[in-house]
Design a protein around this motif. Structure first.
Motif, PDB file in Angstrom:
ATOM      1  N   ASN A   6       0.917  -1.238   0.149  1.00  0.00           N
ATOM      2  CA  ASN A   6       0.083  -0.037  -0.014  1.00  0.00           C
ATOM      3  C   ASN A   6       0.854   1.109   0.043  1.00  0.00           C
ATOM      4  O   ASN A   6       1.933   1.366   0.511  1.00  0.00           O
ATOM      5  CB  ASN A   6      -0.954   0.011   1.271  1.00  0.00           C
ATOM      6  CG  ASN A   6      -2.053  -1.282   1.223  1.00  0.00           C
ATOM      7  OD1 ASN A   6      -2.719  -1.117   0.467  1.00  0.00           O
ATOM      8  ND2 ASN A   6      -1.779  -2.148   2.046  1.00  0.00           N
ATOM      9  N   THR A   7       0.434   2.078  -0.934  1.00  0.00           N
ATOM     10  CA  THR A   7       1.503   3.357  -0.969  1.00  0.00           C
ATOM     11  C   THR A   7       0.724   4.652  -1.433  1.00  0.00           C
ATOM     12  O   THR A   7      -0.669   4.382  -1.938  1.00  0.00           O
ATOM     13  CB  THR A   7       2.535   2.958  -1.776  1.00  0.00           C
ATOM     14  OG1 THR A   7       3.670   4.076  -1.962  1.00  0.00           O
ATOM     15  CG2 THR A   7       2.364   2.881  -3.277  1.00  0.00           C
ATOM     16  N   THR A   8       1.179   5.608  -1.241  1.00  0.00           N
ATOM     17  CA  THR A   8       0.535   6.952  -1.797  1.00  0.00           C
ATOM     18  C   THR A   8       1.588   7.587  -2.931  1.00  0.00           C
ATOM     19  O   THR A   8       2.795   7.364  -2.539  1.00  0.00           O
ATOM     20  CB  THR A   8       0.291   7.974  -0.441  1.00  0.00           C
ATOM     21  OG1 THR A   8      -0.561   7.367   0.364  1.00  0.00           O
ATOM     22  CG2 THR A   8      -0.455   9.258  -1.178  1.00  0.00           C
ATOM     23  N   PHE A  16      -2.657   9.660  -5.349  1.00  0.00           N
ATOM     24  CA  PHE A  16      -3.163   8.314  -5.309  1.00  0.00           C
ATOM     25  C   PHE A  16      -2.966   7.576  -4.195  1.00  0.00           C
ATOM     26  O   PHE A  16      -1.678   7.429  -3.923  1.00  0.00           O
ATOM     27  CB  PHE A  16      -2.884   7.692  -6.558  1.00  0.00           C
ATOM     28  CG  PHE A  16      -3.040   8.558  -7.803  1.00  0.00           C
ATOM     29  CD1 PHE A  16      -4.291   8.642  -8.465  1.00  0.00           C
ATOM     30  CD2 PHE A  16      -2.285   9.529  -8.311  1.00  0.00           C
ATOM     31  CE1 PHE A  16      -4.534   9.249  -9.650  1.00  0.00           C
ATOM     32  CE2 PHE A  16      -2.399  10.160  -9.604  1.00  0.00           C
ATOM     33  CZ  PHE A  16      -3.618  10.090 -10.139  1.00  0.00           C
ATOM     34  N   ASP A  17      -3.824   7.093  -3.579  1.00  0.00           N
ATOM     35  CA  ASP A  17      -3.501   5.928  -2.552  1.00  0.00           C
ATOM     36  C   ASP A  17      -3.924   4.748  -3.222  1.00  0.00           C
ATOM     37  O   ASP A  17      -4.942   4.403  -3.713  1.00  0.00           O
ATOM     38  CB  ASP A  17      -4.665   5.945  -1.279  1.00  0.00           C
ATOM     39  CG  ASP A  17      -4.264   7.440  -0.582  1.00  0.00           C
ATOM     40  OD1 ASP A  17      -3.204   7.385  -0.250  1.00  0.00           O
ATOM     41  OD2 ASP A  17      -5.179   8.141  -0.155  1.00  0.00           O
ATOM     42  N   LEU A  18      -2.914   3.696  -3.186  1.00  0.00           N
ATOM     43  CA  LEU A  18      -2.714   2.354  -4.153  1.00  0.00           C
ATOM     44  C   LEU A  18      -2.268   1.540  -3.426  1.00  0.00           C
ATOM     45  O   LEU A  18      -1.556   1.450  -2.403  1.00  0.00           O
ATOM     46  CB  LEU A  18      -2.110   2.905  -5.389  1.00  0.00           C
ATOM     47  CG  LEU A  18      -2.412   4.016  -6.450  1.00  0.00           C
ATOM     48  CD1 LEU A  18      -0.810   4.318  -7.269  1.00  0.00           C
ATOM     49  CD2 LEU A  18      -3.404   3.911  -6.955  1.00  0.00           C
ATOM     50  N   GLU A  19      -2.989   0.388  -3.970  1.00  0.00           N
ATOM     51  CA  GLU A  19      -2.442  -1.012  -3.282  1.00  0.00           C
ATOM     52  C   GLU A  19      -1.873  -1.836  -4.857  1.00  0.00           C
ATOM     53  O   GLU A  19      -2.582  -1.763  -5.754  1.00  0.00           O
ATOM     54  CB  GLU A  19      -3.574  -1.765  -2.990  1.00  0.00           C
ATOM     55  CG  GLU A  19      -3.109  -3.251  -2.350  1.00  0.00           C
ATOM     56  CD  GLU A  19      -4.304  -4.006  -2.103  1.00  0.00           C
ATOM     57  OE1 GLU A  19      -4.711  -3.773  -0.841  1.00  0.00           O
ATOM     58  OE2 GLU A  19      -5.018  -4.681  -2.733  1.00  0.00           O
ATOM     59  N   PHE A  20      -0.546  -1.925  -4.476  1.00  0.00           N
ATOM     60  CA  PHE A  20       0.056  -2.921  -5.623  1.00  0.00           C
ATOM     61  C   PHE A  20       0.534  -4.151  -5.122  1.00  0.00           C
ATOM     62  O   PHE A  20       0.640  -4.589  -4.169  1.00  0.00           O
ATOM     63  CB  PHE A  20       1.422  -2.142  -6.014  1.00  0.00           C
ATOM     64  CG  PHE A  20       1.538  -0.905  -6.494  1.00  0.00           C
ATOM     65  CD1 PHE A  20       1.316  -0.765  -7.939  1.00  0.00           C
ATOM     66  CD2 PHE A  20       1.586   0.403  -5.668  1.00  0.00           C
ATOM     67  CE1 PHE A  20       1.052   0.352  -8.538  1.00  0.00           C
ATOM     68  CE2 PHE A  20       1.340   1.553  -6.354  1.00  0.00           C
ATOM     69  CZ  PHE A  20       1.434   1.777  -7.864  1.00  0.00           C
ATOM     70  N   LEU A  44      -1.807  -1.219 -14.608  1.00  0.00           N
ATOM     71  CA  LEU A  44      -2.720  -0.766 -13.596  1.00  0.00           C
ATOM     72  C   LEU A  44      -3.987  -1.367 -13.914  1.00  0.00           C
ATOM     73  O   LEU A  44      -4.451  -1.825 -14.930  1.00  0.00           O
ATOM     74  CB  LEU A  44      -3.013   0.755 -13.935  1.00  0.00           C
ATOM     75  CG  LEU A  44      -1.708   1.716 -13.475  1.00  0.00           C
ATOM     76  CD1 LEU A  44      -2.073   3.108 -14.074  1.00  0.00           C
ATOM     77  CD2 LEU A  44      -1.533   1.632 -12.012  1.00  0.00           C
ATOM     78  N   PHE A  48      -7.949   0.537 -10.205  1.00  0.00           N
ATOM     79  CA  PHE A  48      -7.534   2.103 -10.309  1.00  0.00           C
ATOM     80  C   PHE A  48      -8.298   2.955 -11.163  1.00  0.00           C
ATOM     81  O   PHE A  48      -8.470   4.036 -10.595  1.00  0.00           O
ATOM     82  CB  PHE A  48      -6.026   2.095 -10.706  1.00  0.00           C
ATOM     83  CG  PHE A  48      -5.511   3.393 -10.979  1.00  0.00           C
ATOM     84  CD1 PHE A  48      -4.809   4.310  -9.911  1.00  0.00           C
ATOM     85  CD2 PHE A  48      -5.513   3.877 -12.374  1.00  0.00           C
ATOM     86  CE1 PHE A  48      -4.201   5.425 -10.505  1.00  0.00           C
ATOM     87  CE2 PHE A  48      -4.971   5.304 -12.651  1.00  0.00           C
ATOM     88  CZ  PHE A  48      -4.237   5.794 -11.882  1.00  0.00           C
ATOM     89  N   LYS A  51     -11.519   3.803  -9.287  1.00  0.00           N
ATOM     90  CA  LYS A  51     -11.704   4.545  -8.090  1.00  0.00           C
ATOM     91  C   LYS A  51     -11.293   6.105  -8.570  1.00  0.00           C
ATOM     92  O   LYS A  51     -11.670   6.896  -7.922  1.00  0.00           O
ATOM     93  CB  LYS A  51     -10.285   4.082  -7.066  1.00  0.00           C
ATOM     94  CG  LYS A  51     -10.213   4.698  -5.811  1.00  0.00           C
ATOM     95  CD  LYS A  51      -9.007   3.908  -5.160  1.00  0.00           C
ATOM     96  CE  LYS A  51      -8.826   4.973  -3.780  1.00  0.00           C
ATOM     97  NZ  LYS A  51      -8.053   4.269  -2.847  1.00  0.00           N
ATOM     98  N   TYR A  52     -10.338   6.168  -9.449  1.00  0.00           N
ATOM     99  CA  TYR A  52     -10.027   7.582  -9.549  1.00  0.00           C
ATOM    100  C   TYR A  52     -10.704   8.121 -11.231  1.00  0.00           C
ATOM    101  O   TYR A  52     -10.413   9.135 -11.525  1.00  0.00           O
ATOM    102  CB  TYR A  52      -8.488   7.736  -9.821  1.00  0.00           C
ATOM    103  CG  TYR A  52      -7.814   7.309  -8.587  1.00  0.00           C
ATOM    104  CD1 TYR A  52      -8.103   8.494  -7.461  1.00  0.00           C
ATOM    105  CD2 TYR A  52      -7.201   6.226  -8.333  1.00  0.00           C
ATOM    106  CE1 TYR A  52      -7.318   8.207  -6.499  1.00  0.00           C
ATOM    107  CE2 TYR A  52      -6.683   6.070  -6.980  1.00  0.00           C
ATOM    108  CZ  TYR A  52      -6.598   6.830  -5.976  1.00  0.00           C
ATOM    109  OH  TYR A  52      -6.252   6.696  -4.866  1.00  0.00           O
TER     110      TYR A  52
END
Length: 67
Positions: A6-8, A16-20, A44, A48, A51-52
Motif C-alpha cells: 500500500n502506498t501513496t 493516489f492511494d494505491l495497493e500494488f 494498472l 485504479f 476509483k479515480y
C-alpha cells in the motif's frame, strides 16, 4: 503469489492511494516486447481506473479523467 504493498503517489498534483501486487511478469512482458516492440513496465488494474474515474481512449491512445 505476489507481495502486496500500500502506498501513496503524488503525480501531477494529484494524490493516489494505491495497493500494488508485486509479481514477476518478466517472461510475459518479454514476449509482448518481442511480438509488438512495446516495453511494458507494469499494469494498472481496473480498480485504479474505477476509483479515480480514469478512462482509457484506445482510439486516441490516451487517458483522461471522466467529468
Amino acid at each position: 503469489e505476489g507481495l502486496i504493498y500500500n502506498t501513496t503517489i503524488n503525480y501531477n498534483e494529484q494524490i493516489f492511494d494505491l495497493e500494488f501486487v508485486d509479481i514477476d511478469l518478466t517472461i510475459a512482458f518479454d514476449r509482448i516486447k518481442q511480438e509488438t516492440g512495446v516495453t511494458i513496465h507494469g499494469i494498472l488494474g481496473n480498480a485504479f481506473f474505477k476509483k479515480y474515474h480514469y478512462i482509457l481512449d484506445f482510439d486516441k491512445l490516451c487517458t483522461y479523467i471522466r467529468k
